[in-house]
Design an enzyme around this catalytic site. Sequence first.
Site, PDB file in Angstrom:
ATOM      1  N   CYS A 191      43.718  43.583  40.026  1.00 15.17           N
ATOM      2  CA  CYS A 191      44.452  42.681  40.733  1.00 15.17           C
ATOM      3  C   CYS A 191      43.658  41.565  40.953  1.00 15.17           C
ATOM      4  O   CYS A 191      43.943  40.273  40.924  1.00 15.17           O
ATOM      5  CB  CYS A 191      45.154  43.322  41.894  1.00 15.17           C
ATOM      6  N   CYS A 340      32.383  35.599  38.115  1.00 11.95           N
ATOM      7  CA  CYS A 340      33.877  35.639  37.936  1.00 11.95           C
ATOM      8  C   CYS A 340      34.845  35.461  39.246  1.00 11.95           C
ATOM      9  O   CYS A 340      34.083  34.711  40.071  1.00 11.95           O
ATOM     10  CB  CYS A 340      34.223  36.945  37.256  1.00 11.95           C
TER      11      CYS A 340
END
Length: 375
Positions: A191, A340
Site C-alpha cells: 500500500c 522511494c
Amino acid sequence: MMDDTTLTHRELVRYARQTSLPEVGVEGQKKLKGAKVLLVGAGGLGGPISLYLAAAGVGTLTIVDFDHIELTNLHRQIMFSADQIGQSKAQVAAKKLRAQNPDIAVNVVEERLDKSNVLKLVSEHDVIVDCTDNFATRYLINDACVIANKPCVFGSIYRFEGMVTVFNFEGGPCYRCLYPEAPPAEVAPSCAEGGVLGILPGVIGLLQATEVIKILLGTGKILKGKMLTFNALEMSFDSFEFHREEDCNACNNEDLEQWFSAQSEQEQTCSLSKSDEDIELTVKQAALLQANKKVTLVDVRSKQERQYLHIDDDYWLPLSEVNEQLDSLLNIDGAIVFYCQSGLRSKQAAQLLKAHGFKDAYSLSGGVFAWHAAA
C-alpha cells in the site's frame, strides 16, 4: 474456547441488543467471552477489526505488531491520532481497546512474527486474523495455522480494491492452495507503494470481523473456499470459489512441520527484517554525505510518483530498470543512496548492488517523506 464462562450483570446489560438475536443469545455471548483471537497487525485492517471484536465482547484479543505510528498511517488507520505519532501501534491500540471494553483482556506482542514465535502464538488462540501486507508473513501465518489446525480470517487491500476469505476452516483450502508461491517483489507493491483509499481498510476489516464472530458463534455461512472481492470505484462485490489442492505444500504435506521449518526461513528473506538495518542510512546521514558531495541519490519510484515530490540534485532510475543499469551504477564513485516513498523498493535496489559487490549501496530510511519532513 472456555465452556464454563459466565456473564456479569453489567455484561448482560452491555450486550443486550446482541444477545437478543436468536443466533447469539446468552450462550453465544458466553462463547465470545471465552474466545481468544490473535490479530497480526494493528494498522488499517487491524484497527477496525479489533475495535468491533472488543465491542462485541470477544474475551481475549492479542495484538502482534512491532511498528510505530507514522503520519502517513493516519488517513486509513483510524485507531490512531496525530498526537500519537512515534508511539507503539500495539500499545496505543491496546490502551484504546481496554478503555472501550474494560471487561476483556488485551495482550500485546511487540515482536516481529517469525518461526520462533508463530506456532506458539497461533496454537494459543481460537481464530487467527491476518491483517498483514507482505507475502512472507502471510505464508508464515498460513503454515502455522495448518499445523495447529486453526482458521485464518484473511483480508487484503490495494488501491480501490479488497478481498476477504477464511483459510483452513474445517478442512477447507489454505492460502497456499490459492497462491502456491509468492510473486516477485517488484510486481507485488505494498500500500505504501501502490496507494490505498483511506476508507477501504474499514470496509474489508469489518467483513473480516464479521467472519470472526460467525466462526466463534458457530453460525452462518463462512467464506470457506470462497473469496469475496470488493471494488470501491464500482461499488460492487463479487466472489469466486477455490478448492483444496492435492499437491498443496501445506494442506497435504505429511512432513509439514519439517518442511515449514526450512521453508519459512527461505520465504522470510523476502520480507524486511531487522537484519536489513545495516543497509539503511538515516536522513541526517544521507544529507551529510550529500553536503560533502560524497553520495549519489537515486529515486527508484515511478515517473508518476516522482512528479509530485522528489529530492533535489538526485537521479531517477525506476526499480524495474536497476538491473539493466548495473554496469553504470557499479562504476559510480562514492556511495549510492536509493530512495522511494517509504523505503521498501529502495532496499531492494541497494541489496541488488551489494549482491554484485558494491559495498557502499544504501537505502534512505523512511523514504522521500522522511527527507522532506526533516527539511
